[in-house]
Scaffold this motif. Structure first.
Motif, PDB file in Angstrom:
ATOM      1  N   LYS A  21       0.832  -1.208   0.000  1.00 54.74           N
ATOM      2  CA  LYS A  21       0.000   0.000   0.000  1.00 54.74           C
ATOM      3  C   LYS A  21       0.867   1.259   0.000  1.00 54.74           C
ATOM      4  CE  LYS A  21      -0.818  -0.071   4.987  1.00 54.74           C
ATOM      5  NZ  LYS A  21      -1.868  -0.152   6.011  1.00 54.74           N
ATOM      6  N   TYR A  22       2.017   1.218   0.638  1.00 54.31           N
ATOM      7  CA  TYR A  22       2.904   2.381   0.634  1.00 54.31           C
ATOM      8  C   TYR A  22       3.641   2.516  -0.700  1.00 54.31           C
ATOM      9  CZ  TYR A  22       1.945   2.430   5.601  1.00 54.31           C
ATOM     10  OH  TYR A  22       1.307   2.461   6.807  1.00 54.31           O
ATOM     11  N   VAL A  23       3.995   1.370  -1.292  1.00 51.32           N
ATOM     12  CA  VAL A  23       4.646   1.409  -2.604  1.00 51.32           C
ATOM     13  C   VAL A  23       3.701   2.014  -3.631  1.00 51.32           C
ATOM     14  CG1 VAL A  23       5.609  -0.008  -4.462  1.00 51.32           C
ATOM     15  CG2 VAL A  23       6.163  -0.537  -2.091  1.00 51.32           C
ATOM     16  N   SER A  24       2.439   1.579  -3.606  1.00 53.58           N
ATOM     17  CA  SER A  24       1.477   2.112  -4.565  1.00 53.58           C
ATOM     18  C   SER A  24       1.194   3.578  -4.299  1.00 53.58           C
ATOM     19  CB  SER A  24       0.183   1.295  -4.540  1.00 53.58           C
ATOM     20  OG  SER A  24      -0.427   1.359  -3.272  1.00 53.58           O
ATOM     21  N   LEU A  25       1.149   3.988  -3.044  1.00 52.99           N
ATOM     22  CA  LEU A  25       0.938   5.395  -2.714  1.00 52.99           C
ATOM     23  C   LEU A  25       2.065   6.256  -3.265  1.00 52.99           C
ATOM     24  CD1 LEU A  25      -0.605   7.625  -1.136  1.00 52.99           C
ATOM     25  CD2 LEU A  25       0.875   7.075   0.800  1.00 52.99           C
ATOM     26  N   VAL A  26       3.300   5.831  -3.070  1.00 55.55           N
ATOM     27  CA  VAL A  26       4.451   6.593  -3.559  1.00 55.55           C
ATOM     28  C   VAL A  26       4.485   6.600  -5.086  1.00 55.55           C
ATOM     29  CG1 VAL A  26       6.980   6.619  -3.657  1.00 55.55           C
ATOM     30  CG2 VAL A  26       5.831   6.292  -1.476  1.00 55.55           C
ATOM     31  N   ALA A  27       4.239   5.435  -5.698  1.00 59.22           N
ATOM     32  CA  ALA A  27       4.290   5.345  -7.163  1.00 59.22           C
ATOM     33  C   ALA A  27       3.243   6.248  -7.811  1.00 59.22           C
ATOM     34  CB  ALA A  27       4.089   3.901  -7.613  1.00 59.22           C
ATOM     35  N   LEU A  28       2.029   6.220  -7.310  1.00 59.53           N
ATOM     36  CA  LEU A  28       0.972   7.037  -7.896  1.00 59.53           C
ATOM     37  C   LEU A  28       1.152   8.524  -7.588  1.00 59.53           C
ATOM     38  CD1 LEU A  28      -2.045   4.644  -7.349  1.00 59.53           C
ATOM     39  CD2 LEU A  28      -0.861   5.163  -9.489  1.00 59.53           C
ATOM     40  N   LEU A  57       4.141  10.013  -7.254  1.00 60.96           N
ATOM     41  CA  LEU A  57       5.201  10.441  -8.174  1.00 60.96           C
ATOM     42  C   LEU A  57       4.676  10.581  -9.601  1.00 60.96           C
ATOM     43  CD1 LEU A  57       8.251   8.359  -6.896  1.00 60.96           C
ATOM     44  CD2 LEU A  57       7.861  10.818  -6.654  1.00 60.96           C
ATOM     45  N   GLN A  58       3.815   9.654 -10.016  1.00 66.55           N
ATOM     46  CA  GLN A  58       3.253   9.722 -11.365  1.00 66.55           C
ATOM     47  C   GLN A  58       2.403  10.974 -11.527  1.00 66.55           C
ATOM     48  OE1 GLN A  58      -0.265   9.143 -12.283  1.00 66.55           O
ATOM     49  NE2 GLN A  58       0.242   9.503 -14.406  1.00 66.55           N
ATOM     50  N   ASN A  59       1.574  11.274 -10.550  1.00 64.17           N
ATOM     51  CA  ASN A  59       0.696  12.436 -10.629  1.00 64.17           C
ATOM     52  C   ASN A  59       1.502  13.736 -10.582  1.00 64.17           C
ATOM     53  OD1 ASN A  59      -1.936  13.500 -10.835  1.00 64.17           O
ATOM     54  ND2 ASN A  59      -1.935  13.944  -8.653  1.00 64.17           N
ATOM     55  N   THR A  60       2.489  13.804  -9.713  1.00 61.94           N
ATOM     56  CA  THR A  60       3.326  14.994  -9.615  1.00 61.94           C
ATOM     57  C   THR A  60       4.122  15.203 -10.897  1.00 61.94           C
ATOM     58  OG1 THR A  60       3.523  14.631  -7.242  1.00 61.94           O
ATOM     59  CG2 THR A  60       5.118  16.113  -8.237  1.00 61.94           C
ATOM     60  N   GLY A  95      -3.098  10.389 -18.391  1.00 64.42           N
ATOM     61  CA  GLY A  95      -2.662  10.239 -16.996  1.00 64.42           C
ATOM     62  C   GLY A  95      -3.482   9.199 -16.256  1.00 64.42           C
ATOM     63  N   GLU A  96      -4.789   9.201 -16.498  1.00 61.40           N
ATOM     64  CA  GLU A  96      -5.652   8.200 -15.867  1.00 61.40           C
ATOM     65  C   GLU A  96      -5.335   6.804 -16.386  1.00 61.40           C
ATOM     66  OE1 GLU A  96      -7.702   8.742 -13.278  1.00 61.40           O
ATOM     67  OE2 GLU A  96      -6.969  10.811 -13.346  1.00 61.40           O
ATOM     68  N   ALA A  97      -5.042   6.691 -17.665  1.00 60.56           N
ATOM     69  CA  ALA A  97      -4.653   5.390 -18.224  1.00 60.56           C
ATOM     70  C   ALA A  97      -3.355   4.900 -17.583  1.00 60.56           C
ATOM     71  CB  ALA A  97      -4.496   5.495 -19.738  1.00 60.56           C
ATOM     72  N   MET A  98      -2.426   5.813 -17.340  1.00 62.28           N
ATOM     73  CA  MET A  98      -1.172   5.436 -16.671  1.00 62.28           C
ATOM     74  C   MET A  98      -1.439   4.963 -15.238  1.00 62.28           C
ATOM     75  SD  MET A  98       1.388   5.532 -18.652  1.00 62.28           S
ATOM     76  CE  MET A  98       2.670   5.447 -17.437  1.00 62.28           C
ATOM     77  N   LYS A  99      -2.366   5.623 -14.544  1.00 65.77           N
ATOM     78  CA  LYS A  99      -2.706   5.200 -13.181  1.00 65.77           C
ATOM     79  C   LYS A  99      -3.270   3.783 -13.178  1.00 65.77           C
ATOM     80  CE  LYS A  99      -3.723   9.792 -11.411  1.00 65.77           C
ATOM     81  NZ  LYS A  99      -4.772  10.669 -10.877  1.00 65.77           N
ATOM     82  N   VAL A 100      -4.130   3.485 -14.141  1.00 70.13           N
ATOM     83  CA  VAL A 100      -4.688   2.136 -14.233  1.00 70.13           C
ATOM     84  C   VAL A 100      -3.573   1.129 -14.491  1.00 70.13           C
ATOM     85  CG1 VAL A 100      -6.163   0.630 -15.635  1.00 70.13           C
ATOM     86  CG2 VAL A 100      -6.988   2.876 -14.948  1.00 70.13           C
ATOM     87  N   ALA A 101      -2.652   1.472 -15.374  1.00 68.26           N
ATOM     88  CA  ALA A 101      -1.549   0.560 -15.691  1.00 68.26           C
ATOM     89  C   ALA A 101      -0.653   0.330 -14.471  1.00 68.26           C
ATOM     90  CB  ALA A 101      -0.729   1.113 -16.853  1.00 68.26           C
ATOM     91  N   VAL A 102      -0.315   1.391 -13.758  1.00 68.08           N
ATOM     92  CA  VAL A 102       0.542   1.260 -12.569  1.00 68.08           C
ATOM     93  C   VAL A 102      -0.176   0.464 -11.490  1.00 68.08           C
ATOM     94  CG1 VAL A 102       1.611   2.561 -10.680  1.00 68.08           C
ATOM     95  CG2 VAL A 102       1.919   3.319 -13.023  1.00 68.08           C
ATOM     96  N   SER A 103      -1.444   0.755 -11.248  1.00 68.10           N
ATOM     97  CA  SER A 103      -2.205   0.030 -10.220  1.00 68.10           C
ATOM     98  C   SER A 103      -2.312  -1.453 -10.558  1.00 68.10           C
ATOM     99  CB  SER A 103      -3.601   0.633 -10.081  1.00 68.10           C
ATOM    100  OG  SER A 103      -3.520   1.962  -9.636  1.00 68.10           O
ATOM    101  N   THR A 104      -2.588  -1.762 -11.820  1.00 67.94           N
ATOM    102  CA  THR A 104      -2.688  -3.159 -12.238  1.00 67.94           C
ATOM    103  C   THR A 104      -1.350  -3.876 -12.068  1.00 67.94           C
ATOM    104  OG1 THR A 104      -4.401  -2.550 -13.826  1.00 67.94           O
ATOM    105  CG2 THR A 104      -3.317  -4.674 -14.156  1.00 67.94           C
TER     106      THR A 104
END
Length: 101
Positions: free
Chosen positions: A40-47, A49-52, A79-88
């Protein structure tokens, strides 16, 4: 009344119990990690960083006069497509599946 030494011996003999609440059925277990860090922390940091990064890159590219302009809505959708890809990717790397989400 037991002495302090007897009490400490009794505590040492008792098995340690964890205070974690077990996850509900179908939810990811609490022990999913990536590089020793909870997922959960890895995904929080990754998303984050992606958004910033997306905001900073969009701001930079919109300020360059020689660059051709683009629709901001297109950048938001990408950007939303990238979030879906990173989350998946994070779900699959944690040993889960999209069906368990």
């Amino acid at each position: 009344m037991p002495s302090e030494a007897e009490t400490s011996q009794q505590l040492e003999q008792q098995p340690e119990t964890q205070s974690k609440v077990s996850s509900p059925e179908g939810m990811a277990p609490d022990h999913d990690t990536m590089f020793g860090v909870p997922l959960k922390y890895v995904s929080l940091v990754a998303l984050t960083l992606q958004n910033t990064g997306a905001v900073l890159i969009m701001r930079y590219t919109r300020s360059i006069p020689s660059e051709s302009q683009y629709l901001t809505s297109t950048a938001v959708i990408m950007g939303e497509a990238m979030k879906v890809a990173v989350s998946t990717a994070l779900i699959y790397s944690g040993g889960g599946s999209l069906a368990s989400v």
